[in-house]
Design an enzyme around this catalytic site. Structure first.
Site, PDB file in Angstrom:
ATOM      1  CG  ASN A  48      -2.048   0.935   1.199  1.00 44.51           C
ATOM      2  OD1 ASN A  48      -2.286   1.574   0.184  1.00 44.51           O
ATOM      3  ND2 ASN A  48      -2.759   1.039   2.313  1.00 44.51           N
ATOM      4  CG  HIS A 133     -12.043  -3.092  10.174  1.00 44.59           C
ATOM      5  ND1 HIS A 133     -11.081  -2.271   9.673  1.00 44.59           N
ATOM      6  CD2 HIS A 133     -11.427  -4.265  10.451  1.00 44.59           C
ATOM      7  CE1 HIS A 133      -9.926  -2.913   9.632  1.00 44.59           C
ATOM      8  NE2 HIS A 133     -10.123  -4.138  10.088  1.00 44.59           N
ATOM      9  NE  ARG A 158      -9.872  -2.165  13.382  1.00 43.26           N
ATOM     10  CZ  ARG A 158      -9.066  -1.521  12.542  1.00 43.26           C
ATOM     11  NH1 ARG A 158      -7.872  -2.002  12.270  1.00 43.26           N
ATOM     12  NH2 ARG A 158      -9.456  -0.411  11.948  1.00 43.26           N
ATOM     13  CE1 TYR A 170      -5.585   2.928  10.560  1.00 43.60           C
ATOM     14  CE2 TYR A 170      -6.313   2.053  12.668  1.00 43.60           C
ATOM     15  CZ  TYR A 170      -6.012   1.873  11.340  1.00 43.60           C
ATOM     16  OH  TYR A 170      -6.156   0.639  10.791  1.00 43.60           O
ATOM     17  CG  ASP A 222      -4.930  -1.300  14.658  1.00 47.97           C
ATOM     18  OD1 ASP A 222      -3.867  -1.174  15.296  1.00 47.97           O
ATOM     19  OD2 ASP A 222      -4.984  -1.396  13.410  1.00 47.97           O
ATOM     20  CG  HIS A 224      -2.527   2.185  12.930  1.00 50.55           C
ATOM     21  ND1 HIS A 224      -1.805   3.024  12.115  1.00 50.55           N
ATOM     22  CD2 HIS A 224      -2.943   1.166  12.156  1.00 50.55           C
ATOM     23  CE1 HIS A 224      -1.808   2.529  10.881  1.00 50.55           C
ATOM     24  NE2 HIS A 224      -2.482   1.398  10.893  1.00 50.55           N
ATOM     25  CD  GLU A 248      -4.132  -4.683  14.655  1.00 49.87           C
ATOM     26  OE1 GLU A 248      -5.249  -5.218  14.807  1.00 49.87           O
ATOM     27  OE2 GLU A 248      -3.774  -4.186  13.578  1.00 49.87           O
ATOM     28  CD  GLU A 274      -1.262  -3.428  10.582  1.00 48.15           C
ATOM     29  OE1 GLU A 274      -2.302  -3.990  10.949  1.00 48.15           O
ATOM     30  OE2 GLU A 274      -1.223  -2.237  10.209  1.00 48.15           O
ATOM     31  NE  ARG A 295      -3.452  -8.322  13.303  1.00 55.41           N
ATOM     32  CZ  ARG A 295      -3.553  -7.424  12.332  1.00 55.41           C
ATOM     33  NH1 ARG A 295      -2.717  -6.419  12.267  1.00 55.41           N
ATOM     34  NH2 ARG A 295      -4.488  -7.535  11.422  1.00 55.41           N
ATOM     35  CG  HIS A 324      -2.562  -6.687   7.734  1.00 58.84           C
ATOM     36  ND1 HIS A 324      -1.655  -6.041   6.950  1.00 58.84           N
ATOM     37  CD2 HIS A 324      -3.549  -5.810   7.964  1.00 58.84           C
ATOM     38  CE1 HIS A 324      -2.080  -4.807   6.711  1.00 58.84           C
ATOM     39  NE2 HIS A 324      -3.231  -4.639   7.327  1.00 58.84           N
ATOM     40  CG  ASP A 328      -3.810  -2.299   2.677  1.00 53.85           C
ATOM     41  OD1 ASP A 328      -4.661  -2.206   3.575  1.00 53.85           O
ATOM     42  OD2 ASP A 328      -2.630  -2.612   2.895  1.00 53.85           O
ATOM     43  CD  GLU A 351      -7.380  -6.364   9.577  1.00 52.60           C
ATOM     44  OE1 GLU A 351      -6.194  -6.663   9.367  1.00 52.60           O
ATOM     45  OE2 GLU A 351      -7.754  -5.202   9.798  1.00 52.60           O
ATOM     46  CD1 TRP A 414      -1.719   7.657  10.307  1.00 52.00           C
ATOM     47  CD2 TRP A 414      -1.107   5.816   9.185  1.00 52.00           C
ATOM     48  NE1 TRP A 414      -2.828   7.149   9.693  1.00 52.00           N
ATOM     49  CE2 TRP A 414      -2.481   6.012   9.004  1.00 52.00           C
ATOM     50  CE3 TRP A 414      -0.489   4.712   8.592  1.00 52.00           C
ATOM     51  CZ2 TRP A 414      -3.267   5.158   8.245  1.00 52.00           C
ATOM     52  CZ3 TRP A 414      -1.252   3.867   7.833  1.00 52.00           C
ATOM     53  CH2 TRP A 414      -2.635   4.095   7.646  1.00 52.00           C
TER      54      TRP A 414
HETATM   55  C1  CS2 Z   1      -4.621  -1.693   9.763  1.00 53.06           C
HETATM   56  C2  CS2 Z   1      -4.424  -1.490   8.323  1.00 53.06           C
HETATM   57  O1  CS2 Z   1      -6.017  -3.488   9.236  1.00 53.06           O
HETATM   58  C3  CS2 Z   1      -5.297  -3.019  10.093  1.00 53.06           C
HETATM   59  O2  CS2 Z   1      -5.115  -3.514  11.160  1.00 53.06           O
HETATM   60  O3  CS2 Z   1      -3.622  -1.409  10.641  1.00 53.06           O
HETATM   61  O4  CS2 Z   1      -5.584  -0.910   7.887  1.00 53.06           O
HETATM   62  C4  CS2 Z   1      -3.258  -0.640   7.838  1.00 53.06           C
HETATM   63  O5  CS2 Z   1      -3.358   0.668   8.250  1.00 53.06           O
HETATM   64  C5  CS2 Z   1      -3.229  -0.693   6.346  1.00 53.06           C
HETATM   65  O6  CS2 Z   1      -3.290  -2.010   5.933  1.00 53.06           O
HETATM   66  C6  CS2 Z   1      -1.997   0.017   5.835  1.00 53.06           C
HETATM   67  O7  CS2 Z   1      -1.746  -0.341   4.545  1.00 53.06           O
HETATM   68 MG    MG Z   2      -3.571  -2.761  12.267  1.00 57.13          MG
END
Ligand code: CS2
Ligand code: MG
Length: 414
Positions: A48, A133, A158, A170, A222, A224, A248, A274, A295, A324, A328, A351, A414
């Site tokens: 991604n 999600h 989630r 996020y 998450d 992140h 996560e 991930e 993950r 993961h 994407d 996921e 991020w």
């Molecule tokens: C995320 C993702 O799915 C998840 O847990 O952390 O959405 C992540 O931000 C994207 O896959 C980034 O490419």
């Molecule tokens: Mg994640």
């Protein structure tokens, strides 16, 4: 004793391999490998926001060395691309290797007339538990969205919610199947992050969800990579009473030892991986039992061949898988992951974010959602294909992942 060579052992010589870049809703990179017997396989190569780097790595450096090799020799080709390149690991290299590996497992399955999970050792479970999600602009909206997922049959969800005063936090974006992180802007979008506001908010979110939806539903969250280890420890402790399935990416994991501190303070299960691309990224985390779920996924961690090694190491330490599976990662990755999940003994959860309808049309597949589980079909290989002529109708569309800054302007994770 000699006899005729079984048809499934006759070498399948790779005669062509090419990269297909397409954007049916979002950008995907796919490698297609064709053999002299007409059997072909495909692998996901999507990274991604860095799609073209992998496309070039494949086209310029990998495809030329694949032509003429026997597609059956998956292990040897994996070692050739990993050791042979001298420059080991890294997301671009490992995603490229993953694409080749996935396509070769697809070919082997087709040649044998067997679905991929059968080649790995057969079925260990009837279905693959997935989590969806539930994102909301605020607590109320997230609570409502969790309800919609429950009605759709999800057993694990989630939950993310907007944080008051933190614009663009996020995970809170547009609806199912839509692109929720990358933007069409020339430069990455700059989002704001406030750890104090988030730490005040997150426990309230899970309290409200438990009050509204009870104890039975599995909840995940998450972070992140946004917290420091001691902040992560504090959040883990504060969330204990809401019995999360996992927390996560609580803190960046380049420094694996950082998780020792979190682990000392909380019994909230931890999930990481991930953005990892090799077994070396998670060795300490696994061997010291600092996490509960790993993950790593097919597309970013060197394909089925390498993911299997990570899962086997994890199995020794009662660490389970939780691949993961954001949008994407293409349906090709999802198909391969589901075969892996169907087999892997130490499976935890997968996921799952439904792809946009135009993505599903470009990548026809035989997996299906049923009662909170994803189920693979019995099509030989991984069961996902690409409609190449339809793919050409969706040309590559460069997009940017956002960045995050603290209120004083400091660039943050991020
Ligand atoms: C995320 C993702 O799915 C998840 O847990 O952390 O959405 C992540 O931000 C994207 O896959 C980034 O490419
Ligand atoms: Mg994640």
């Amino acid at each position: 004793m000699t006899g005729p060579t079984p048809a499934s052992c006759i070498p399948l010589i790779i005669r062509d391999a090419r990269v297909i870049v397409t954007c049916p809703g979002r950008n995907f990179v796919t490698l297609k490998i064709e053999t002299d017997q007409g059997v072909y396989g495909i692998g996901d190569a999507t990274l991604n926001g860095r799609e073209l780097s992998v496309a070039s790595y494949l086209t310029d450096h990998v495809v030329p060395v694949l032509i003429g090799r026997d597609a059956h020799r998956i292990e040897d080709i994996w070692q050739y691309l990993y050791r042979g390149a001298y420059w080991r690991r890294g997301p671009v290299t490992m995603t490229a290797i993953a694409a080749v590996d996935t396509a070769l497992w697809d070919i082997k399955g087709k040649a044998a007339g067997l679905p991929l999970y059968q080649l790995l050792g057969g079925r260990s479970r009837e279905g693959v538990l997935v989590y969806g999600h539930a994102n909301g602009a605020d607590i109320e909206h997230t609570v409502e969205t969790v309800g919609r997922y429950r009605e759709a049959g999800y057993r694990a969800i989630r939950a993310q919610s907007g944080v008051p005063g933190v614009k663009g936090a996020y995970g809170v974006g547009s609806g199912a199947g839509k692109i929720y992180e990358p933007a069409d802007t020339a430069l990455p979008q700059e989002t704001l992050w406030s750890t104090p506001a988030y730490l005040r908010h997150a426990p309230k979110l899970f309290e409200a969800i438990r009050v509204a939806h009870g104890e039975e539903i599995e909840l995940l969250h998450d972070v992140h990579h946004r917290l420091t280890p001691i902040e992560a420890a504090r959040l883990g402790k504060a969330l204990e009473e809401y019995r999360l399935f996992w927390m996560e990416d609580a803190t960046p994991a380049e420094n694996q030892e950082a998780f020792r501190l979190i682990r000392q303070h909380t019994t909230t299960p931890l999930a990481v991986g991930e953005i990892f691309n090799s077994i070396h990224d998670c060795r300490t985390l696994i061997q010291e039992q600092l996490i509960d779920f790993i993950r790593t996924t097919v597309v970013h961690a060197g394909g089925i061949t390498h993911l299997r090694r990570i899962a086997d190491l994890a199995g020794l330490y009662q660490v389970r898988t939780g691949s993961h599976g954001a949008t994407d990662l293409s349906p090709v990755c999802m198909g391969a992951a589901l075969h892996f999940d169907t087999w892997v003994p130490n499976f935890g959860i997968q996921e799952y974010m439904a792809h946009a309808p135009e993505t599903d049309e470009v990548f026809p597949h035989d997996y299906r959602f049923e009662d909170g589980y994803l189920k693979v079909g019995d099509t030989p290989g991984h069961g996902v294909d690409i409609d190449e002529s339809l793919a050409t109708k969706y040309p590559y569309n460069p997009k940017q992942l956002p960045v995050a800054r603290l209120e004083d302007g400091t660039l943050w994770n991020w």
